[in-house]
Scaffold this active site. Structure first.
Site, mmCIF file in Angstrom:
data_model
loop_
_atom_site.group_PDB
_atom_site.id
_atom_site.type_symbol
_atom_site.label_atom_id
_atom_site.label_comp_id
_atom_site.label_asym_id
_atom_site.label_seq_id
_atom_site.Cartn_x
_atom_site.Cartn_y
_atom_site.Cartn_z
ATOM 1 N N ASP A 119 -5.903 0.548 -0.662
ATOM 2 C CA ASP A 119 -4.736 -0.314 -0.501
ATOM 3 C C ASP A 119 -3.434 0.496 -0.469
ATOM 4 O O ASP A 119 -3.231 1.364 -1.322
ATOM 5 C CB ASP A 119 -4.712 -1.278 -1.696
ATOM 6 C CG ASP A 119 -3.745 -2.429 -1.515
ATOM 7 O OD1 ASP A 119 -3.945 -3.224 -0.586
ATOM 8 O OD2 ASP A 119 -2.793 -2.535 -2.324
ATOM 9 N N ASP B 228 -12.322 -2.387 -2.576
ATOM 10 C CA ASP B 228 -10.888 -2.207 -2.381
ATOM 11 C C ASP B 228 -10.337 -1.419 -3.571
ATOM 12 O O ASP B 228 -10.530 -1.819 -4.724
ATOM 13 C CB ASP B 228 -10.229 -3.597 -2.314
ATOM 14 C CG ASP B 228 -9.142 -3.661 -1.276
ATOM 15 O OD1 ASP B 228 -8.238 -2.801 -1.322
ATOM 16 O OD2 ASP B 228 -9.173 -4.574 -0.429
ATOM 17 N N GLU C 213 -5.456 2.155 4.110
ATOM 18 C CA GLU C 213 -4.557 1.182 4.728
ATOM 19 C C GLU C 213 -3.283 1.949 5.068
ATOM 20 O O GLU C 213 -2.534 2.338 4.178
ATOM 21 C CB GLU C 213 -4.248 0.025 3.771
ATOM 22 C CG GLU C 213 -3.407 -1.041 4.454
ATOM 23 C CD GLU C 213 -2.751 -2.047 3.510
ATOM 24 O OE1 GLU C 213 -2.326 -3.114 3.991
ATOM 25 O OE2 GLU C 213 -2.629 -1.767 2.295
ATOM 26 N N HIS D 287 -6.921 -9.929 6.175
ATOM 27 C CA HIS D 287 -6.397 -10.965 5.282
ATOM 28 C C HIS D 287 -4.868 -10.954 5.210
ATOM 29 O O HIS D 287 -4.293 -11.780 4.509
ATOM 30 C CB HIS D 287 -6.991 -10.767 3.888
ATOM 31 C CG HIS D 287 -6.513 -9.501 3.255
ATOM 32 N ND1 HIS D 287 -6.826 -8.251 3.753
ATOM 33 C CD2 HIS D 287 -5.718 -9.274 2.183
ATOM 34 C CE1 HIS D 287 -6.238 -7.329 3.022
ATOM 35 N NE2 HIS D 287 -5.562 -7.923 2.055
ATOM 36 N N ASP D 288 -4.231 -10.023 5.883
ATOM 37 C CA ASP D 288 -2.765 -9.945 5.871
ATOM 38 C C ASP D 288 -2.138 -10.395 7.194
ATOM 39 O O ASP D 288 -0.925 -10.271 7.373
ATOM 40 C CB ASP D 288 -2.314 -8.504 5.592
ATOM 41 C CG ASP D 288 -2.651 -8.060 4.169
ATOM 42 O OD1 ASP D 288 -2.671 -8.925 3.267
ATOM 43 O OD2 ASP D 288 -2.885 -6.861 3.971
HETATM 44 C C1 GLC Z 1 -1.969 -4.530 0.888
HETATM 45 C C2 GLC Z 1 -2.929 -5.681 0.862
HETATM 46 C C3 GLC Z 1 -2.165 -6.939 0.662
HETATM 47 C C4 GLC Z 1 -1.467 -6.859 -0.663
HETATM 48 C C5 GLC Z 1 -0.613 -5.595 -0.770
HETATM 49 C C6 GLC Z 1 -0.252 -5.323 -2.188
HETATM 50 O O1 GLC Z 1 -1.101 -4.595 1.952
HETATM 51 O O2 GLC Z 1 -3.712 -5.683 2.031
HETATM 52 O O3 GLC Z 1 -2.978 -8.086 0.735
HETATM 53 O O4 GLC Z 1 -0.645 -7.978 -0.838
HETATM 54 O O5 GLC Z 1 -1.301 -4.455 -0.326
HETATM 55 O O6 GLC Z 1 -1.388 -4.916 -2.911
#
Ligand code: GLC
Ligand code: CA
Length: 556
Positions: free
Chosen positions: A197, A96, A251, A324-325
């Site tokens: 991310d 990540d 992402e 995970h979100d």
């Molecule tokens: C992304 C991650 C999430 C995190 C956010 C800030 O959306 O997937 O889990 O809280 O970024 O880094």
């Protein structure tokens, strides 16, 4: 070699995957001990959520040293062993890359905040007050203003996420080179790529405008800034281009179909693929307490069709139901109480036959569900905690607590973060220790890997079969996608075709049977015995080979 378009990604949330030293926190040696399990499952690429040194304000998405391993997770030697072990088994490993922000405990930020002329000042985004308050009206995705006053120099810094996640200043070329150097460090070790991310947030509108109320909490507002593509092309030129098979997954936070090909278009030299948020738990805004009604099936299908159309032959996507979100997909679209096996395998069928590189989230391959959290205090996630604090501050009505819990029980991220359920031993076999960092879902006694290994029919075994079949079926990789019944309220029916080979996928998203004329060869089904010809039973899924002359739904 399997290209990224033929691959399947498996996401590991290291904190919750497997604990090797009984402290209740998952770790790298835990993952090493499960590499055979992952290889047997039949996935190609492992994506690890952050494993770097971090004070864990946002579970590792707040990094204080990009080049060392979080001590709770192990050592660099453990990491090297994990990487080698994955490679020995033909698995790729991607990390990540969290570079929109760092932790406020990163050395760069510690320096940056000391004085206005510190050499690291420009690694972050500092602004003076505006009429005694924050520089503009931007809001954090974790509640409250996106600016924090730092007493030491009397200026505000930007944090689009938590206060402990100051945004890095990508306008600064020195910072960009630091990041590229760090990326090379990992790639030179043999890491196969990165999941990036909130990558569309890197470039900020340098006029820092106020956003109209109603837009400032929206996740698209801050995304796709003016220099984002320049930065990604530079990153490609400086780093990625030098590692020919590198895998990159963005992402796609705030990316729409209009912009996606700018990130993943074949000739853009930016990313391999991106994943969008259009089917994430609906909210009026990104803010936690604004859940909107769940998607209807026609709405959900329309989202998938829209993205396939937009990407066409230009770009590529990573398709997912869970990460995970998001809460557990089985709890969103399946029936974990009455049809746990049928609905989990039906969802697997749909996920693994989409056009795009599927991403399986840990635990979905055994049908893990949302966890009944009984108290707000049982939640760990900063998103929930901040939202609760903000609600209490604005409104002391005790009735709000029940409503808040109800919302959290439906949409909170912690549902996906409870420990992986390996067996019916105490704490689901996730740890030998007495405690776990987050509650274990009490249904581990009957939903766990060990039991599903032993059963003749299980969600796990279904995933394995389907993954094996998918691997050898080119139509599932780059085949076209056509929705056959876009308006049908409970059936998702689509065709995948390549070089004259055609498959039809039929999936019943309800417990009500539906009649579909489907008298061609069944290749895969989640029911052991064929039913009435053409009748799709509760949550039944079938993959058929050959074209359907006609589809005759019982309703449209
Ligand atoms: C992304 C991650 C999430 C995190 C956010 C800030 O959306 O997937 O889990 O809280 O970024 O880094
Ligand atoms: Ca541990």
């Amino acid at each position: 070699m399997t290209s990224f378009k033929q691959s399947v990604i498996y996401q590991i949330y290291p904190r919750s995957f497997a604990d090797s030293n009984s402290d209740g926190v998952g770790d790298l040696r835990g993952i090493i001990s499960r590499l055979d399990y992952l290889a047997d499952l039949g996935v190609d690429i492992l994506w690890l959520s952050p494993i770097f040194q971090s004070p864990n304000a946002d579970n590792g998405y707040d990094i204080s040293d990009y080049e060392s391993i979080m001590p709770e997770f192990g050592t660099m030697a453990d990491f090297d062993e994990l990487l080698a072990g994955a490679h020995q088994r033909g698995l790729k490993l991607i990390l990540d890359l969290v570079v929109n922000h760092s932790s406020d405990e990163h050395r760069w930020f510690q320096e940056s905040r000391t004085s206005r002329d510190n050499p690291y000042r420009d690694y972050y985004i500092w602004k003076p007050a505006r009429s005694g308050g924050p520089p503009n009206n931007w809001q954090s995705f974790f509640s409250g203003p996106a600016w924090k006053l730092d007493e030491q120099t009397g200026e505000y810094y930007l944090h689009l996420f938590a206060e402990k996640q100051p945004d890095l200043n990508w306008e600064n070329p020195v910072l960009r080179q630091e990041i590229y150097r760090m990326m090379r460090f990992w790639l030179d070790k043999g890491v196969d790529g990165f999941r990036m991310d909130v990558i569309p947030l890197l470039s900020k509108d340098q006029s820092f405008p106020d956003y109209p109320e109603g837009r400032y909490g929206d996740l698209t507002t801050y995304a796709n800034g003016p220099r984002i593509h320049e930065f990604l092309q530079e990153m490609h030129r400086e780093v990625l281009a030098h590692y020919p098979d590198v895998i990159t997954v963005g992402e796609g936070f705030g990316v729409s179909v209009e912009q996606v090909n700018l990130y993943v278009g074949k000739d853009r030299h930016e990313l391999n693929m991106i994943y969008h948020f259009d089917h994430a738990v609906p909210r009026d805004e990104y803010r936690f307490m604004d859940p909107a009604p769940e998607f209807t099936l026609p709405e959900l299908k329309a989202v998938f069709a829209k993205w396939v159309d937009a990407l066409a032959d230009i770009g590529w996507q990573n398709v997912y139901f869970g990460n995970h979100d998001n809460p557990r997909v089985l709890s969103r679209f399946g029936d974990p109480v009455n049809f746990p096996y049928e609905s989990a395998t039906m969802l697997a069928t749909v996920l693994l036959t989409q056009r795009g590189t599927p991403g399986i989230y840990q635990g979905d391959e055994i049908g893990m569900t949302n966890c009944p959290f009984d108290l707000i205090g049982e939640y760990d996630d900063i998103q929930v905690k901040n939202a609760w604090r903000a609600l209490v501050a604005s409104d002391a009505d005790p009735a709000k607590e029940a409503q808040f819990l109800q919302t959290a029980n439906r949409i909170a991220r912690d549902h996906a973060r409870t420990p992986m359920q390996w067996s019916d031993a105490p704490n689901a076999g996730f740890t030998d220790g007495p405690e776990t960092w987050l509650k274990v879902n009490p249904n581990y006694t009957h939903i766990n890997v060990k039991e599903q290994e032993a059963a003749t029919n299980s969600v796990l075994k279904f995933y394995r079969n389907l993954l094996r079949w998918r691997r050898q079926t080119p139509a599932m990789h780059e085949g076209t996608y056509r929705d056959l019944l876009p308006g049908h309220p409970t059936i998702w029916a689509y065709e995948r075709a390549l070089y004259g080979e055609t498959f039809v996928v039929l999936a019943n998203f309800s417990e009500e049977p539906s009649v579909i004329d489907a008298s061609v060869d069944v290749v895969i089904s989640n029911y052991p015995m064929p039913g009435e010809p053409g009748e799709l039973r509760a949550f039944e899924a079938r993959i058929l080979k050959g074209q359907l002359e006609q589809l005759m739904p019982d309703s449209d």
